[in-house]
Design an enzyme around this catalytic site. Structure first.
Site, mmCIF file in Angstrom:
data_model
loop_
_atom_site.group_PDB
_atom_site.id
_atom_site.type_symbol
_atom_site.label_atom_id
_atom_site.label_comp_id
_atom_site.label_asym_id
_atom_site.label_seq_id
_atom_site.Cartn_x
_atom_site.Cartn_y
_atom_site.Cartn_z
ATOM 1 N N CYS A 1 -5.330 13.052 12.376
ATOM 2 C CA CYS A 1 -5.297 11.613 12.233
ATOM 3 C C CYS A 1 -5.251 11.018 13.629
ATOM 4 O O CYS A 1 -4.603 11.584 14.510
ATOM 5 C CB CYS A 1 -4.041 11.257 11.453
ATOM 6 S SG CYS A 1 -3.792 9.517 11.264
ATOM 7 N N ASP B 1 4.385 0.653 11.958
ATOM 8 C CA ASP B 1 3.140 0.086 11.422
ATOM 9 C C ASP B 1 2.894 -1.355 11.903
ATOM 10 O O ASP B 1 1.877 -1.954 11.556
ATOM 11 C CB ASP B 1 3.143 0.138 9.882
ATOM 12 C CG ASP B 1 3.065 1.564 9.374
ATOM 13 O OD1 ASP B 1 2.680 2.452 10.151
ATOM 14 O OD2 ASP B 1 3.394 1.783 8.191
ATOM 15 N N ILE C 1 8.214 6.878 16.643
ATOM 16 C CA ILE C 1 7.852 7.626 15.427
ATOM 17 C C ILE C 1 6.602 8.480 15.685
ATOM 18 O O ILE C 1 6.576 9.668 15.372
ATOM 19 C CB ILE C 1 7.579 6.663 14.235
ATOM 20 C CG1 ILE C 1 8.719 5.654 14.071
ATOM 21 C CG2 ILE C 1 7.337 7.459 12.937
ATOM 22 C CD1 ILE C 1 10.026 6.204 13.601
ATOM 23 N N ARG D 1 -8.849 -0.257 4.492
ATOM 24 C CA ARG D 1 -7.964 0.732 3.858
ATOM 25 C C ARG D 1 -6.632 0.102 3.487
ATOM 26 O O ARG D 1 -5.996 0.522 2.521
ATOM 27 C CB ARG D 1 -7.667 1.880 4.830
ATOM 28 C CG ARG D 1 -8.749 2.918 4.938
ATOM 29 C CD ARG D 1 -8.240 4.096 5.726
ATOM 30 N NE ARG D 1 -6.920 4.480 5.244
ATOM 31 C CZ ARG D 1 -5.947 4.999 5.992
ATOM 32 N NH1 ARG D 1 -6.149 5.217 7.264
ATOM 33 N NH2 ARG D 1 -4.781 5.310 5.477
ATOM 34 N N ARG E 1 0.172 14.850 12.472
ATOM 35 C CA ARG E 1 1.032 14.451 11.353
ATOM 36 C C ARG E 1 1.250 15.651 10.433
ATOM 37 O O ARG E 1 0.581 15.815 9.424
ATOM 38 C CB ARG E 1 0.424 13.263 10.605
ATOM 39 C CG ARG E 1 0.367 12.010 11.480
ATOM 40 C CD ARG E 1 -0.261 10.859 10.772
ATOM 41 N NE ARG E 1 0.590 10.275 9.760
ATOM 42 C CZ ARG E 1 0.185 9.317 8.930
ATOM 43 N NH1 ARG E 1 -1.050 8.860 9.013
ATOM 44 N NH2 ARG E 1 1.005 8.819 8.028
ATOM 45 N N LYS F 1 0.835 -1.211 0.000
ATOM 46 C CA LYS F 1 0.000 0.000 0.000
ATOM 47 C C LYS F 1 0.867 1.257 0.000
ATOM 48 O O LYS F 1 0.632 2.170 -0.778
ATOM 49 C CB LYS F 1 -0.893 0.005 1.252
ATOM 50 C CG LYS F 1 -1.535 1.343 1.536
ATOM 51 C CD LYS F 1 -2.418 1.332 2.748
ATOM 52 C CE LYS F 1 -1.733 1.687 4.054
ATOM 53 N NZ LYS F 1 -1.411 3.114 4.255
ATOM 54 N N ASN F 2 1.870 1.289 0.858
ATOM 55 C CA ASN F 2 2.630 2.528 1.008
ATOM 56 C C ASN F 2 3.626 2.759 -0.124
ATOM 57 O O ASN F 2 4.272 3.807 -0.181
ATOM 58 C CB ASN F 2 3.308 2.569 2.382
ATOM 59 C CG ASN F 2 2.271 2.735 3.492
ATOM 60 O OD1 ASN F 2 1.102 3.038 3.219
ATOM 61 N ND2 ASN F 2 2.682 2.520 4.735
HETATM 62 N N1 EPU Z 1 6.960 14.481 10.344
HETATM 63 C C1 EPU Z 1 7.088 15.819 10.584
HETATM 64 N N2 EPU Z 1 6.919 16.668 9.529
HETATM 65 C C2 EPU Z 1 6.618 16.240 8.278
HETATM 66 C C3 EPU Z 1 6.485 14.857 8.059
HETATM 67 C C4 EPU Z 1 6.666 14.000 9.116
HETATM 68 O O1 EPU Z 1 7.357 16.245 11.700
HETATM 69 O O2 EPU Z 1 6.491 17.078 7.374
HETATM 70 C C5 EPU Z 1 7.125 13.535 11.467
HETATM 71 C C6 EPU Z 1 5.854 12.735 11.741
HETATM 72 O O3 EPU Z 1 4.962 13.432 12.578
HETATM 73 C C7 EPU Z 1 6.392 11.478 12.358
HETATM 74 C C8 EPU Z 1 7.703 11.269 11.605
HETATM 75 O O4 EPU Z 1 8.055 12.542 11.067
HETATM 76 O O5 EPU Z 1 6.662 11.684 13.700
HETATM 77 C C9 EPU Z 1 7.649 10.251 10.499
HETATM 78 O O6 EPU Z 1 6.560 10.510 9.637
HETATM 79 P P1 EPU Z 1 6.605 10.165 8.105
HETATM 80 O O7 EPU Z 1 6.533 11.438 7.329
HETATM 81 O O8 EPU Z 1 7.750 9.268 7.806
HETATM 82 O O9 EPU Z 1 5.246 9.402 7.891
HETATM 83 P P2 EPU Z 1 4.425 9.371 6.556
HETATM 84 O O10 EPU Z 1 5.365 9.413 5.430
HETATM 85 O O11 EPU Z 1 3.364 10.412 6.604
HETATM 86 C C10 EPU Z 1 4.399 6.828 6.131
HETATM 87 C C11 EPU Z 1 3.370 5.735 6.078
HETATM 88 C C12 EPU Z 1 2.839 5.449 7.469
HETATM 89 C C13 EPU Z 1 4.014 5.068 8.366
HETATM 90 C C14 EPU Z 1 5.069 6.182 8.345
HETATM 91 C C15 EPU Z 1 6.307 5.830 9.134
HETATM 92 C C16 EPU Z 1 2.361 6.022 3.896
HETATM 93 C C17 EPU Z 1 1.148 6.288 3.109
HETATM 94 N N3 EPU Z 1 2.270 6.135 5.222
HETATM 95 O O12 EPU Z 1 3.723 7.975 6.634
HETATM 96 O O13 EPU Z 1 1.965 4.331 7.342
HETATM 97 O O14 EPU Z 1 3.554 4.857 9.675
HETATM 98 O O15 EPU Z 1 5.464 6.432 6.983
HETATM 99 O O16 EPU Z 1 6.895 4.683 8.634
HETATM 100 O O17 EPU Z 1 3.382 5.679 3.353
HETATM 101 C C18 EPU Z 1 0.115 2.987 7.764
HETATM 102 O O18 EPU Z 1 0.356 2.381 6.719
HETATM 103 O O19 EPU Z 1 -0.711 2.577 8.617
HETATM 104 C C19 EPU Z 1 0.815 4.248 8.043
HETATM 105 C C20 EPU Z 1 0.383 5.140 8.922
#
Ligand code: EPU
Length: 430
Positions: free
Chosen positions: A118, A309, A331, A401, A123, A22-23
């Site tokens: 969320c 995750d 995280i 989802r 996030r 998915k991701n």
């Molecule tokens: N963060 C910030 N600022 C940003 C972006 C992230 O402070 O602009 C912080 C977040 O709050 C968090 C950390 O950085 O504390 C990591 O967040 P990340 O950006 O890596 O998360 P994401 O890219 O939004 C993806 C996956 C998530 C998974 C995370 C961490 C997708 C669609 N989502 O989210 O998956 O938990 O990476 O590995 O790729 C799930 O599949 O259930 C899911 C939530």
């Protein structure tokens, strides 16, 4: 509203096949906006999030043909004048923010709704925006929308990190903007997750120039044009891990097929520490579990560490460990919404800040519980599989989802789990 009704107490035994990640697929779909040629994506899982992303691409002028049976998407941009990803579509799924980079790179303009809150915690997308600004984009956040213009994008050296480390979607987003920026971009503290690697490999096949794929430092030399591509998405490591932990939680013997165990080494190591026998080869992984587990400590970390995750799922397993386990969430410090529901099933868990202290019990007992996020809900299903009696998991659309037909696949392993809709229940039960 659908729910799962689970009769617990059955060991899971047998083989289960894993689908595409998915991701990976969600940003990969967004990358199709970078070319006017056709992009074919293979091993596409049948998930609600994929349907949501299709709607967003359509709103942005793409023709999308989804062959669900074959697991194939054909995406071709036919109108590049559309640049708005509206709130009604974006609010259901955070990954939709990934259209920002491709729109800026290819159309020089983007209007993307902020993804919003969320239940797994705050996030923010500040790193995505910081990356785009470093590439020269002018960004305004107005009326709940990110309004961005490229004048044009120019390569830059960017450090993309927060106190929680790197950002997965943020890295993908900035890479997709940089592949068509003028000059060279150096992206420091890039996320190393396999899903980021998958996206970069696809972009390379489209003609992008990216060095350092899979490392913390990506060097991207901008090109003026990207071509169409056929790309097969990597197997879903989180789905594979969930089925492996499900097998272990029930004291079962489950072989997860069509997965890529090298993406799961941290999980395999923790399962073994808990007393689970794990065998694996290039594309399968087998777990054989005892009735009770040794208590363990788990810390979630960016890849290759233990994935956030899978935190909720391993916690469900540890509710039945023979002693006290600790789970540290590094995280998303607030990703513990499942704890209260596990309490309802007799789990003993104390939360102290971003740490959960789990005192194992001999048995959980079935109860009605509420799903409120994707992975937390999967954990409730796992708990239900091992509990005495009946568990009802409400609001299972969260699970749909990210897991394709999880109920059918668990049934094929011997689980007693049925999907039931509120109307069917009302008609049956009065
Ligand atoms: N963060 C910030 N600022 C940003 C972006 C992230 O402070 O602009 C912080 C977040 O709050 C968090 C950390 O950085 O504390 C990591 O967040 P990340 O950006 O890596 O998360 P994401 O890219 O939004 C993806 C996956 C998530 C998974 C995370 C961490 C997708 C669609 N989502 O989210 O998956 O938990 O990476 O590995 O790729 C799930 O599949 O259930 C899911 C939530």
């Amino acid at each position: 509203m659908e729910r799962f009704v689970i009769q617990g107490g059955r060991r899971l035994v047998g083989d289960v096949q894993i689908g595409g990640a998915k991701n990976s697929v969600l940003p990969i779909m967004a990358a199709a906006l970078l070319t006017d040629e056709e992009v074919v994506v293979r091993r596409v899982p049948r998930l609600r999030d994929v349907t949501s992303q299709i709607r967003i691409l359509q709103a942005l002028g793409a023709r999308v043909v989804h062959d669900e049976k074959a697991g194939t998407l054909r995406i071709k941009v036919t109108n590049e004048d559309l640049v708005t990803a509206p709130y009604e579509l974006v609010r259901t799924m955070r990954a939709s923010i990934c259209v920002l980079g491709p729109l800026l790179a290819k159309r020089q303009r983007a209007r993307v709704s902020l993804p919003g809150g969320c239940v797994i915690g705050v996030r923010p997308i500040d790193l995505h925006l910081r990356g785009m600004e470093a590439l020269g984009a002018k960004i305004d956040v107005r009326g709940g929308y990110v309004e961005a213009e490229a004048h044009p994008l120019r390569g830059a050296t960017i450090f993309l990190g927060s106190s929680a480390g790197s950002t997965v979607l943020g890295t993908g987003n900035v890479v997709m903007a940089a592949v068509m920026a003028e000059g060279v971009t150096v992206l420091e503290n890039a996320a190393q997750e396999p899903e980021v690697v998958d996206l970069c490999r696809m972009l390379e096949k489209m003609g992008a120039k990216i060095e350092g794929i899979g490392s913390h430092c990506l060097t991207i030399t901008g090109v003026t044009r990207l071509r169409g591509v056929e790309h097969e998405v990597i197997p879903d490591r989180i789905e594979a891990g969930t089925f492996a932990i499900a097998g272990a939680t029930t004291g079962g013997d489950v072989t997860v097929r069509g997965c890529h165990p090298p993406h799961l080494l941290a999980v395999i190591e923790r399962l073994r520490a808990a007393g689970v026998t794990v065998n694996w080869s290039a594309d399968w992984l087998q777990v054989k579990a005892p009735d009770r587990f040794r208590p363990i400590d788990v810390s979630t970390l960016p890849y290759p560490g233990f994935p956030t995750d899978l935190q909720a799922q391993i916690m469900a397993m540890l509710t039945r460990a023979d002693g006290i386990s600790m789970v540290h969430e590094r995280i998303y410090p607030d990703r513990f919404i499942h704890v209260a529901e596990l309490h309802r099933m007799g789990a003993r868990i104390r939360k102290e800040g971003p740490t959960a202290i789990i005192e194992g019990v001999a048995k959980l007992s079935g109860a009605p519980v509420m799903a409120s996020d994707l992975r937390g809900s999967a954990a409730l299903v796992l708990a239900g599989l091992t509990a005495d009696g009946e568990t009802e998991v409400h609001c299972v659309y969260h699970i749909d989802r990210g897991y394709e037909r999880i109920d059918e696949r668990l049934r094929s392993l011997g689980a007693r789990i049925q999907r039931s809709s509120a109307t069917a229940a009302a008609a049956a039960g009065g």
